[in-house]
Write an enzyme that holds these catalytic residues in place. Structure first.
Site, PDB file in Angstrom:
ATOM      1  N   LYS A   1      12.570-103.475  79.881  1.00 12.42           N
ATOM      2  CA  LYS A   1      11.650-103.241  78.773  1.00 12.42           C
ATOM      3  C   LYS A   1      12.432-102.620  77.621  1.00 12.42           C
ATOM      4  O   LYS A   1      13.453-101.992  77.820  1.00 12.42           O
ATOM      5  CB  LYS A   1      10.526-102.285  79.190  1.00 12.42           C
ATOM      6  CG  LYS A   1       9.579-102.870  80.220  1.00 12.42           C
ATOM      7  CD  LYS A   1       8.442-101.916  80.489  1.00 12.42           C
ATOM      8  CE  LYS A   1       7.437-102.507  81.464  1.00 12.42           C
ATOM      9  NZ  LYS A   1       6.316-101.578  81.702  1.00 12.42           N
TER      10      LYS A   1
ATOM     11  N   ARG B   1      -7.092-100.153  85.340  1.00 10.17           N
ATOM     12  CA  ARG B   1      -8.002-100.376  84.218  1.00 10.17           C
ATOM     13  C   ARG B   1      -8.930-101.532  84.506  1.00 10.17           C
ATOM     14  O   ARG B   1     -10.087-101.520  84.121  1.00 10.17           O
ATOM     15  CB  ARG B   1      -7.203-100.686  82.942  1.00 10.17           C
ATOM     16  CG  ARG B   1      -6.396 -99.525  82.424  1.00 10.17           C
ATOM     17  CD  ARG B   1      -5.558 -99.973  81.268  1.00 10.17           C
ATOM     18  NE  ARG B   1      -4.655-101.023  81.738  1.00 10.17           N
ATOM     19  CZ  ARG B   1      -3.442-101.229  81.270  1.00 10.17           C
ATOM     20  NH1 ARG B   1      -2.984-100.506  80.299  1.00 10.17           N
ATOM     21  NH2 ARG B   1      -2.686-102.178  81.751  1.00 10.17           N
TER      22      ARG B   1
ATOM     23  N   SER C   1      -0.650 -99.067  76.300  1.00  6.48           N
ATOM     24  CA  SER C   1       0.366 -98.637  75.326  1.00  6.48           C
ATOM     25  C   SER C   1       0.818 -99.787  74.436  1.00  6.48           C
ATOM     26  O   SER C   1       0.993 -99.613  73.227  1.00  6.48           O
ATOM     27  CB  SER C   1       1.574 -98.038  76.048  1.00  6.48           C
ATOM     28  OG  SER C   1       1.228 -96.846  76.696  1.00  6.48           O
TER      29      SER C   1
END
Length: 164
Positions: free
Chosen positions: A41, A95, A133
């Protein structure tokens, strides 16, 4: 002493993360926030900045819950990080159903590596379930208002980082 590990990239830390941290702190005596160094990432914030943001946000939560909450950068396998910090439980936030499929695979792999470390899932509060994010950064980059998704301090850092 019950030690929990809540891992993530936290780029940046959101209200969803803080919600999970607060609730996880009620389950353990010490909560380690594992801040992942992931070479695959490209985080917007440096590791040092992410650690600073976490430390700034969790100080109040630590006082409120009576649980020691610490930041711990890591670059090794999650299960090895759990061993390094003495965690008997890994805390993961969910989530949506899409999160579960990935997390289910991760639990299976971690259990194959060490079945003594348990994983606990906490569902994000309904008002935080859409927060990611990646999306927060995109909204900020495109001049949207992120104040519903991050604390004022994180919002300031995010806007400054984006030159806004």
């Amino acid at each position: 002493m019950r030690i929990g590990l809540y891992p993530g990239t936290f780029d940046p830390v959101t209200l969803g993360h803080i919600d999970i941290i607060q609730r996880a702190a009620m389950l353990v005596d010490r909560l380690v926030i594992g801040i992942a160094i992931n070479r695959d990432k490209s985080p917007l914030f440096s590791l040092e900045e992410r650690v600073e943001m976490i430390e700034a946000e969790v100080g109040v939560l630590s006082d409120r819950t009576g649980t020691e909450i610490v930041a711990h950068p890591f670059e090794n396998l999650l299960i090895n990080c759990a061993h390094d910090v003495g965690a008997g439980v890994i805390v993961r936030g969910l989530r949506a159903v899409a999160d579960f499929e990935y997390e289910y695979q991760m639990v299976g792999m971690n259990r194959a590596l060490d079945s003594s470390v348990e994983t606990v899932f906490l569902m994000a509060e309904a008002r935080h379930q859409a927060i990611a994010s990646k999306l927060v950064k995109e909204i900020a980059r495109l001049d949207g208002d992120v104040s519903k998704f991050v604390t004022p301090a994180v919002r300031e850092r995010l806007l400054a980082k984006l030159g806004k």
